[in-house]
Design a protein around this motif. Structure first.
Motif, PDB file in Angstrom:
ATOM      1  N   PHE A 142      98.687  16.919  38.075  1.00 33.26           N
ATOM      2  CA  PHE A 142      97.433  16.451  38.658  1.00 33.26           C
ATOM      3  C   PHE A 142      96.927  17.434  39.710  1.00 33.26           C
ATOM      4  CE2 PHE A 142      98.947  12.601  36.741  1.00 33.26           C
ATOM      5  CZ  PHE A 142      97.799  11.932  36.364  1.00 33.26           C
ATOM      6  N   GLU A 143      95.605  17.646  39.675  1.00 34.65           N
ATOM      7  CA  GLU A 143      94.944  18.502  40.646  1.00 34.65           C
ATOM      8  C   GLU A 143      93.974  17.726  41.533  1.00 34.65           C
ATOM      9  OE1 GLU A 143      93.056  21.576  38.451  1.00 34.65           O
ATOM     10  OE2 GLU A 143      94.893  22.260  37.471  1.00 34.65           O
ATOM     11  N   PHE A 144      93.425  16.631  41.025  1.00 35.97           N
ATOM     12  CA  PHE A 144      92.494  15.803  41.794  1.00 35.97           C
ATOM     13  C   PHE A 144      92.628  14.360  41.304  1.00 35.97           C
ATOM     14  CE2 PHE A 144      88.359  13.757  42.407  1.00 35.97           C
ATOM     15  CZ  PHE A 144      88.134  14.016  43.755  1.00 35.97           C
ATOM     16  N   PHE A 145      92.605  13.412  42.256  1.00 35.44           N
ATOM     17  CA  PHE A 145      92.736  12.001  41.880  1.00 35.44           C
ATOM     18  C   PHE A 145      92.001  11.135  42.899  1.00 35.44           C
ATOM     19  CE2 PHE A 145      94.708   8.815  39.276  1.00 35.44           C
ATOM     20  CZ  PHE A 145      94.797   7.698  40.094  1.00 35.44           C
ATOM     21  N   ASP A 146      91.014  10.357  42.411  1.00 36.49           N
ATOM     22  CA  ASP A 146      90.242   9.478  43.281  1.00 36.49           C
ATOM     23  C   ASP A 146      89.664   8.345  42.453  1.00 36.49           C
ATOM     24  OD1 ASP A 146      88.931   8.429  45.490  1.00 36.49           O
ATOM     25  OD2 ASP A 146      87.167   9.709  45.225  1.00 36.49           O
ATOM     26  N   LEU A 147      90.424   7.226  42.361  1.00 33.30           N
ATOM     27  CA  LEU A 147      89.986   6.057  41.616  1.00 33.30           C
ATOM     28  C   LEU A 147      89.745   4.882  42.566  1.00 33.30           C
ATOM     29  CD1 LEU A 147      92.267   6.045  38.420  1.00 33.30           C
ATOM     30  CD2 LEU A 147      90.042   7.139  38.775  1.00 33.30           C
ATOM     31  N   GLN A 148      89.048   3.898  42.021  1.00 32.25           N
ATOM     32  CA  GLN A 148      88.769   2.693  42.806  1.00 32.25           C
ATOM     33  C   GLN A 148      90.081   2.016  43.239  1.00 32.25           C
ATOM     34  OE1 GLN A 148      87.000  -0.457  40.528  1.00 32.25           O
ATOM     35  NE2 GLN A 148      86.082  -1.430  42.318  1.00 32.25           N
ATOM     36  N   PRO A 149      90.225   1.666  44.514  1.00 31.95           N
ATOM     37  CA  PRO A 149      91.483   1.051  44.990  1.00 31.95           C
ATOM     38  C   PRO A 149      91.781  -0.267  44.268  1.00 31.95           C
ATOM     39  CG  PRO A 149      90.150   1.776  46.840  1.00 31.95           C
ATOM     40  CD  PRO A 149      89.275   1.894  45.621  1.00 31.95           C
TER      41      PRO A 149
ATOM     42  N   VAL B  38     104.133  13.620  21.682  1.00 31.12           N
ATOM     43  CA  VAL B  38     102.796  13.018  21.621  1.00 31.12           C
ATOM     44  C   VAL B  38     102.638  12.075  22.807  1.00 31.12           C
ATOM     45  CG1 VAL B  38     101.142  11.673  20.273  1.00 31.12           C
ATOM     46  CG2 VAL B  38     102.767  13.162  19.098  1.00 31.12           C
ATOM     47  N   LEU B  39     101.514  12.235  23.542  1.00 30.40           N
ATOM     48  CA  LEU B  39     101.199  11.347  24.658  1.00 30.40           C
ATOM     49  C   LEU B  39      99.843  10.712  24.436  1.00 30.40           C
ATOM     50  CD1 LEU B  39     102.201  13.054  28.046  1.00 30.40           C
ATOM     51  CD2 LEU B  39     103.234  11.054  26.955  1.00 30.40           C
ATOM     52  N   GLY B  40      99.734   9.456  24.839  1.00 32.99           N
ATOM     53  CA  GLY B  40      98.456   8.771  24.838  1.00 32.99           C
ATOM     54  C   GLY B  40      97.949   8.630  26.273  1.00 32.99           C
ATOM     55  N   VAL B  41      96.724   9.078  26.527  1.00 28.06           N
ATOM     56  CA  VAL B  41      96.112   8.983  27.854  1.00 28.06           C
ATOM     57  C   VAL B  41      94.930   8.025  27.742  1.00 28.06           C
ATOM     58  CG1 VAL B  41      94.952  10.235  29.712  1.00 28.06           C
ATOM     59  CG2 VAL B  41      96.807  11.336  28.437  1.00 28.06           C
ATOM     60  N   ARG B  42      94.982   6.935  28.508  1.00 32.67           N
ATOM     61  CA  ARG B  42      93.933   5.907  28.463  1.00 32.67           C
ATOM     62  C   ARG B  42      93.329   5.749  29.854  1.00 32.67           C
ATOM     63  NH1 ARG B  42      94.823  -0.516  26.935  1.00 32.67           N
ATOM     64  NH2 ARG B  42      92.607  -1.154  27.130  1.00 32.67           N
ATOM     65  N   PHE B  43      91.998   5.849  29.922  1.00 31.42           N
ATOM     66  CA  PHE B  43      91.292   5.668  31.194  1.00 31.42           C
ATOM     67  C   PHE B  43      90.366   4.468  31.059  1.00 31.42           C
ATOM     68  CE2 PHE B  43      87.698   7.180  34.105  1.00 31.42           C
ATOM     69  CZ  PHE B  43      88.268   6.565  35.206  1.00 31.42           C
ATOM     70  N   PHE B  44      90.667   3.444  31.883  1.00 34.06           N
ATOM     71  CA  PHE B  44      89.880   2.209  31.856  1.00 34.06           C
ATOM     72  C   PHE B  44      89.125   2.071  33.176  1.00 34.06           C
ATOM     73  CE2 PHE B  44      89.507  -2.234  33.170  1.00 34.06           C
ATOM     74  CZ  PHE B  44      88.778  -2.753  32.119  1.00 34.06           C
ATOM     75  N   SER B  45      87.815   1.789  33.081  1.00 32.75           N
ATOM     76  CA  SER B  45      86.996   1.519  34.265  1.00 32.75           C
ATOM     77  C   SER B  45      86.252   0.207  34.047  1.00 32.75           C
ATOM     78  CB  SER B  45      86.000   2.666  34.511  1.00 32.75           C
ATOM     79  OG  SER B  45      85.122   2.822  33.413  1.00 32.75           O
ATOM     80  N   ASP B  46      86.271  -0.674  35.079  1.00 30.75           N
ATOM     81  CA  ASP B  46      85.611  -1.966  34.956  1.00 30.75           C
ATOM     82  C   ASP B  46      84.118  -1.818  35.265  1.00 30.75           C
ATOM     83  OD1 ASP B  46      85.479  -1.706  37.702  1.00 30.75           O
ATOM     84  OD2 ASP B  46      87.193  -3.007  38.080  1.00 30.75           O
ATOM     85  N   ASN B  47      83.447  -2.977  35.405  1.00 32.28           N
ATOM     86  CA  ASN B  47      82.006  -2.972  35.635  1.00 32.28           C
ATOM     87  C   ASN B  47      81.635  -3.107  37.105  1.00 32.28           C
ATOM     88  OD1 ASN B  47      82.820  -5.570  36.042  1.00 32.28           O
ATOM     89  ND2 ASN B  47      81.441  -6.517  34.541  1.00 32.28           N
ATOM     90  N   ILE B  48      82.595  -2.947  37.997  1.00 37.56           N
ATOM     91  CA  ILE B  48      82.315  -3.018  39.428  1.00 37.56           C
ATOM     92  C   ILE B  48      81.839  -1.642  39.898  1.00 37.56           C
ATOM     93  CG2 ILE B  48      83.292  -3.475  41.705  1.00 37.56           C
ATOM     94  CD1 ILE B  48      85.304  -5.317  40.399  1.00 37.56           C
ATOM     95  N   ALA B  49      80.682  -1.645  40.576  1.00 34.39           N
ATOM     96  CA  ALA B  49      80.085  -0.385  40.990  1.00 34.39           C
ATOM     97  C   ALA B  49      81.039   0.393  41.894  1.00 34.39           C
ATOM     98  CB  ALA B  49      78.759  -0.638  41.702  1.00 34.39           C
ATOM     99  N   SER B  50      81.146   1.670  41.625  1.00 32.59           N
ATOM    100  CA  SER B  50      81.991   2.555  42.418  1.00 32.59           C
ATOM    101  C   SER B  50      81.123   3.712  42.907  1.00 32.59           C
ATOM    102  CB  SER B  50      83.156   3.078  41.577  1.00 32.59           C
ATOM    103  OG  SER B  50      83.926   3.987  42.308  1.00 32.59           O
ATOM    104  N   GLN B  51      80.868   3.758  44.194  1.00 26.69           N
ATOM    105  CA  GLN B  51      79.973   4.744  44.762  1.00 26.69           C
ATOM    106  C   GLN B  51      80.695   5.944  45.372  1.00 26.69           C
ATOM    107  OE1 GLN B  51      76.739   4.542  44.297  1.00 26.69           O
ATOM    108  NE2 GLN B  51      76.913   2.554  43.307  1.00 26.69           N
ATOM    109  N   LYS B  52      81.978   5.825  45.629  1.00 28.41           N
ATOM    110  CA  LYS B  52      82.691   6.903  46.315  1.00 28.41           C
ATOM    111  C   LYS B  52      83.950   7.342  45.580  1.00 28.41           C
ATOM    112  CE  LYS B  52      81.143   5.454  50.916  1.00 28.41           C
ATOM    113  NZ  LYS B  52      81.566   5.074  52.296  1.00 28.41           N
ATOM    114  N   ASP B  53      84.106   6.916  44.343  1.00 28.69           N
ATOM    115  CA  ASP B  53      85.302   7.257  43.574  1.00 28.69           C
ATOM    116  C   ASP B  53      84.911   8.282  42.515  1.00 28.69           C
ATOM    117  OD1 ASP B  53      86.709   5.254  45.030  1.00 28.69           O
ATOM    118  OD2 ASP B  53      85.833   3.733  43.705  1.00 28.69           O
ATOM    119  N   TYR B  54      85.509   9.472  42.600  1.00 24.05           N
ATOM    120  CA  TYR B  54      85.036  10.622  41.830  1.00 24.05           C
ATOM    121  C   TYR B  54      85.945  11.018  40.677  1.00 24.05           C
ATOM    122  CZ  TYR B  54      81.967  11.014  45.852  1.00 24.05           C
ATOM    123  OH  TYR B  54      81.043  10.752  46.838  1.00 24.05           O
TER     124      TYR B  54
END
Length: 333
Positions: free
Chosen positions: A85-92, A144-160
């Motif tokens: 990982f080089e950068f990580f910023d998800l919704q808490p 073999v690796l599976g990478v899954r990224f899930f984002s909900d419907n809650i607005a995120s204004q500061k998570d990049y």
């Protein structure tokens, strides 16, 4: 010397080929998990190494909402996959009481072993925001690796979003791989000094190592393209250079010969212009003798001819023009 159509086509081919080589050796492969098709299909990538980001504007703008995207990373049989990982910023969404990410709420990045087969099982690793700890490197147990990224419907204004580099590697040293200095991975030699930090200790991008590699660029081309292709490219480039040198030589010789011809022409004096002023009467009298013609300037007196009036005024006289039958202005004879 005129270039044939074959020479022109060959020159264009070499220019396009060299441009493609420069671009392919300096470009870094990037993959963006969230795109317009991520909900419709699962993407499978087989690169030896690549940079994977949550979305195109990672680190500058928030990622998209209500997305569930899956990417499969496949390595050659017998190899493993390393995530750095080089950068990580998800919704808490980290549950500090249970010391884990919330299984229901919040945005998450999940890692599955065995690819599609492992998606039915709980993820091997789950990353979410709010833990206060930067994600550690992850090494797979399969190819073999599976990478899954899930984002909900809650607005995120500061998570990049996030960005990580994955690299396929061998756990043991072999003749066609580069062992990282920490001894954890033996990566393919093609990904060494490629502007991507594949080793967890950055040893594959060390300055001393990459300077030595750049000094042997011909060897890299041979390993990458093959000896036959490199020979063909070198011969084509040499042919183009020879044609250019011969063309310049012929043009220079032509210019020199034309200059010599111009310089060898005999000199021709410019024509004498028609006089626009004439001596005054005082000048006329200066040619005559003040003492009966014995002390003045002598001048030639031609024989008498009725067609020409006698010379007067110290050698100046009107002249009859036979072309137009008129008397011309006074001239010095």
């Amino acid at each position: 010397m005129r270039l044939s159509k074959m020479d022109i086509k060959l020159s264009l081919f070499i220019v396009i080929l060299l441009s493609a080589l420069v671009q392919s050796t300096t470009e870094i492969d990037n993959l963006y998990v969230q795109d317009v098709h991520c909900d419709d299909r699962v993407r499978n990538i087989t690169n030896l190494s690549a940079v994977i980001s949550s979305h195109r504007s990672v680190t500058t703008s928030p990622y998209h909402l209500s997305k569930d995207c899956i990417v499969l990373i496949s390595a050659p049989p017998g190899q493993q996959i390393n995530l750095r990982f080089e950068f990580f910023d998800l919704q808490p969404s980290y549950d500090k009481d249970n010391k884990r990410c919330s299984p229901i709420l919040g945005d998450k990045l999940m890692i599955y072993e065995r690819g599609m087969e492992g998606l039915a099982s709980p993820p091997e690793r789950t990353y979410c925001g709010g833990s206060g700890v930067f994600p550690a490197d992850y090494q797979s147990t399969s190819n073999v690796l599976g990478v899954r990224f899930f984002s909900d419907n809650i607005a995120s204004q500061k998570d990049y979003g996030f960005r990580f580099t994955y690299t396929t590697f061998k756990s043991e040293v072999s003749g066609d791989c580069f062992m990282c200095s920490d001894g954890t991975m033996c990566i393919d030699s093609d990904v060494v000094c490629d502007n991507i930090k594949n080793c967890n200790d950055d040893s594959d991008e060390a300055v001393d190592l990459c300077e030595a590699e750049s000094n042997n660029i011909i060897k890299e081309w041979i390993n990458w393209l093959g000896l036959e292709v490199v020979i063909v490219i070198a011969a084509a480039v040499g042919l183009v250079l020879i044609v250019m040198v011969v063309t310049c030589f012929i043009c220079c010789c032509g210019c020199c010969s034309r200059k010599e011809k111009r310089d060898s022409k005999p000199y021709r004096a410019p024509p004498t212009p028609r006089p626009t002023s004439f001596p005054s009467q005082s000048n006329f009298s200066s040619y005559s003798s003040a003492s009966g013609g014995t002390g003045g300037r002598p001048y030639f007196q031609p024989p008498h001819n009725p067609m020409y009036p006698p010379i007067q005024n110290g050698g100046y006289s009107v002249v009859y023009n036979h072309d137009n039958g008129k008397v011309d202005f006074p001239q010095k004879l």
